[in-house]
Design a protein around this motif. Sequence first.
Motif, short mmCIF file in Angstrom:
data_model
loop_
_atom_site.label_atom_id
_atom_site.label_comp_id
_atom_site.label_asym_id
_atom_site.label_seq_id
_atom_site.Cartn_x
_atom_site.Cartn_y
_atom_site.Cartn_z
N ARG A 37 26.75 -9.45 -57.73
CA ARG A 37 25.30 -9.61 -57.59
C ARG A 37 24.88 -11.01 -57.96
O ARG A 37 25.54 -11.70 -58.74
CB ARG A 37 24.56 -8.56 -58.39
CG ARG A 37 24.25 -8.86 -59.85
CD ARG A 37 25.44 -9.16 -60.72
NE ARG A 37 25.13 -9.24 -62.12
CZ ARG A 37 24.85 -10.36 -62.79
NH1 ARG A 37 24.86 -11.52 -62.21
NH2 ARG A 37 24.60 -10.33 -64.09
N ALA A 39 21.62 -12.71 -59.74
CA ALA A 39 20.50 -12.20 -60.53
C ALA A 39 19.61 -13.35 -60.99
O ALA A 39 19.50 -13.63 -62.17
CB ALA A 39 21.05 -11.42 -61.73
N HIS A 50 22.90 -21.56 -58.08
CA HIS A 50 22.77 -20.18 -57.60
C HIS A 50 23.46 -20.02 -56.25
O HIS A 50 24.10 -19.00 -55.99
CB HIS A 50 21.29 -19.79 -57.43
CG HIS A 50 20.60 -19.48 -58.72
ND1 HIS A 50 19.45 -20.11 -59.11
CD2 HIS A 50 20.90 -18.59 -59.69
CE1 HIS A 50 19.06 -19.62 -60.28
NE2 HIS A 50 19.94 -18.70 -60.66
N GLU A 73 15.51 -11.07 -61.86
CA GLU A 73 15.38 -10.94 -63.32
C GLU A 73 14.09 -11.61 -63.79
O GLU A 73 14.10 -12.77 -64.21
CB GLU A 73 16.63 -11.53 -63.99
CG GLU A 73 17.90 -10.85 -63.49
CD GLU A 73 19.03 -10.78 -64.48
OE1 GLU A 73 19.19 -11.71 -65.27
OE2 GLU A 73 19.77 -9.77 -64.45
N TYR A 235 17.37 -10.83 -71.70
CA TYR A 235 18.49 -10.81 -70.76
C TYR A 235 19.60 -9.81 -71.14
O TYR A 235 20.03 -9.00 -70.32
CB TYR A 235 19.07 -12.22 -70.64
CG TYR A 235 20.37 -12.26 -69.86
CD1 TYR A 235 20.36 -12.21 -68.47
CD2 TYR A 235 21.60 -12.31 -70.51
CE1 TYR A 235 21.54 -12.21 -67.74
CE2 TYR A 235 22.78 -12.30 -69.80
CZ TYR A 235 22.75 -12.26 -68.42
OH TYR A 235 23.92 -12.25 -67.71
N ARG A 253 28.59 -15.64 -63.43
CA ARG A 253 27.44 -16.34 -64.01
C ARG A 253 27.90 -17.64 -64.63
O ARG A 253 29.10 -17.85 -64.84
CB ARG A 253 26.73 -15.44 -65.03
CG ARG A 253 27.61 -15.07 -66.20
CD ARG A 253 26.92 -14.13 -67.16
NE ARG A 253 27.77 -13.84 -68.30
CZ ARG A 253 27.46 -12.95 -69.24
NH1 ARG A 253 26.33 -12.28 -69.18
NH2 ARG A 253 28.28 -12.75 -70.24
N TRP A 257 26.47 -18.83 -70.31
CA TRP A 257 26.32 -17.47 -70.85
C TRP A 257 27.51 -17.05 -71.71
O TRP A 257 27.46 -16.04 -72.41
CB TRP A 257 26.16 -16.45 -69.71
CG TRP A 257 24.86 -16.60 -69.00
CD1 TRP A 257 24.67 -17.13 -67.77
CD2 TRP A 257 23.56 -16.27 -69.49
NE1 TRP A 257 23.34 -17.14 -67.44
CE2 TRP A 257 22.63 -16.62 -68.50
CE3 TRP A 257 23.10 -15.71 -70.69
CZ2 TRP A 257 21.27 -16.42 -68.65
CZ3 TRP A 257 21.73 -15.52 -70.84
CH2 TRP A 257 20.83 -15.88 -69.82
N1 GLU Z 1 18.90 -14.38 -64.83
C1 GLU Z 1 20.07 -15.10 -65.20
C2 GLU Z 1 20.00 -16.52 -64.65
O1 GLU Z 1 19.22 -16.77 -63.74
C3 GLU Z 1 21.26 -14.39 -64.62
C4 GLU Z 1 22.56 -14.63 -65.23
C5 GLU Z 1 23.53 -13.60 -64.66
O2 GLU Z 1 23.89 -13.77 -63.48
O3 GLU Z 1 23.86 -12.66 -65.33
O4 GLU Z 1 20.68 -17.38 -65.13
#
Ligand code: GLU
Length: 545
Positions: A37, A39, A50, A73, A235, A253, A257
């Motif tokens: 996915r 997000a 992205h 998100e 998150y 991601r 993270w």
């Molecule tokens: N909302 C997070 C971002 O935009 C997503 C991170 C993820 O893909 O888990 O960085």
Amino acid sequence: MDTQKLADLLYPNAKPIEYWLEKYPKRNLKRGAEVTRLAPSPTGYLHTGHAYSALINKLTAKKSDGVFYLRLEDTDQKRLIDNAGDIAYNMLVSYDLTPDEGYRGDELPQIGEYGDYIQSKRLNIYQSFAKYLVEKGKAFPCFCKKSEGLEDVEERRQKQLEETGAIEEHDPCRTLSYEEIEEKINNGEEFALKLKSCGNPEKTIKVVDLIKGEREIRENAKDIVLMKSNGIPPYAFAHAVDDSLMGTTIVVRGEEWYPSLSAHLELFKALGFKPPKYAHTPVICKLDENGNKRKLSKRKDPEADVRYFIEEGYPKIAVIEYLLNLLNSDFEIWRTNNPKLSYKEFPFSIEKIGSNNPMFDFIKLADISKNYISHLSADEVYAMLTEWARRYDVEFFKTLTENQDYSKAVLNIDRETPKPRKDIAKWNEVKNYFDYMFYGIKNYELDGVDKKKVKEVINAYKDVYNEEDDKETWFARIKELAPKLGYATDNKAYKQNPENYKGNIADLCMYIRIALTGRKNSPDIYSIAQILGAREVNRRFENML
Ligand code: GLU
């Protein structure tokens, strides 16, 4: 403490988690199918990072007959930007990275059985799982105000580290009794829900990252916030709940993270869910003014926003192939060996992604784009160029479409041949590249050129020029003319005794080129003359004299 009683006190109306587990059963996919996915948080426009992740997600899902879905998100309500979600979806579509499932912009209905795919519409789901954790004694309410500033936290942590050698983040509200909590609730005090962490920061856990391999990380010991006092999860909690219920098998991601991974893993465990596989991607960087590597920044770098490439007129496939080249370094060789295949046929693999942060390189992007454009037919170039110009250069659009056949003939110069010319990297270069074909000659590039010689050559050449000539005859005539005007036709002879000549045949050709295009370099001059036609060619010769 009676945790069931506490759970009912905090979340009297939440549905039991079984309701959701039944509503979202396990996906019925073939063995090995990966569910991925994207997000994005709609707090900005779609970042180039992205698109990079979306490409990994899309190719991975496709390769395994899995599913790639899009989830919005939007829990950070303060930073939301209007339309950003809609733009994100449409950008994915325009780069042919369309998700199979999920949110599809504000106009189209969502697809899929695991929705809603917008987090702000899932608050009752988070509440159920929050209540479940309280029941299990794994979460507690915290009534502290956000009064502790960042500096206080750092100072406290530093002190703790010096005294005990470890940082523990256990929250003082952990020890509140049921009665104390009840009293606060009855007084209308707001609470955040926090994880009762049972990790030991002195211990490490091994994790396998699909990109970076085996890594070791400290256990989480921090009582992280699961639900903020406004009922919205940050998150981590939303990630654990959603990726579990939606059946994500690989979370792709950014590396940023990774430090919070141990908290996420503890959360999955507390919820009784199997965590997904993780792929923490390298982050696209560039060099700043001082030569230091830094992340692409939306504020400073236009190329951080994927719309930039569309506005500049890079073909979308070229951008995708550039990203693919950053991801799998053997893509370039594959492309050379398979010039005609779609990038979708490339044997992409997550495991082949390098761990180093790649640098965004415009020269490489231009090379890939030139190569891609060079293999397009004139009709394809015409279609893509006019589509771009319709939006971004209306004047040029008019010029191109007023005389479609002429425009296509120009675009076909040095194209559709075994060795096509690789000069154009993006559509906003074409107008300047061929301006002498569309708008006449505005000025002549004459530095280092003897104008008298140009005139002399044109004066003689105009009498032998014949529009009917085929390419061979055209060149034969120039060859015949050269010695008469004192130019060498044999390069070796010219090199040995340059003083005997006014120049060589290449110089003579260049003078003709200058007269017809105003430039010292251009694509094939014979084709240019043919397309301009005798009237215009003669007019340009006259202008030179
Ligand atoms: N909302 C997070 C971002 O935009 C997503 C991170 C993820 O893909 O888990 O960085």
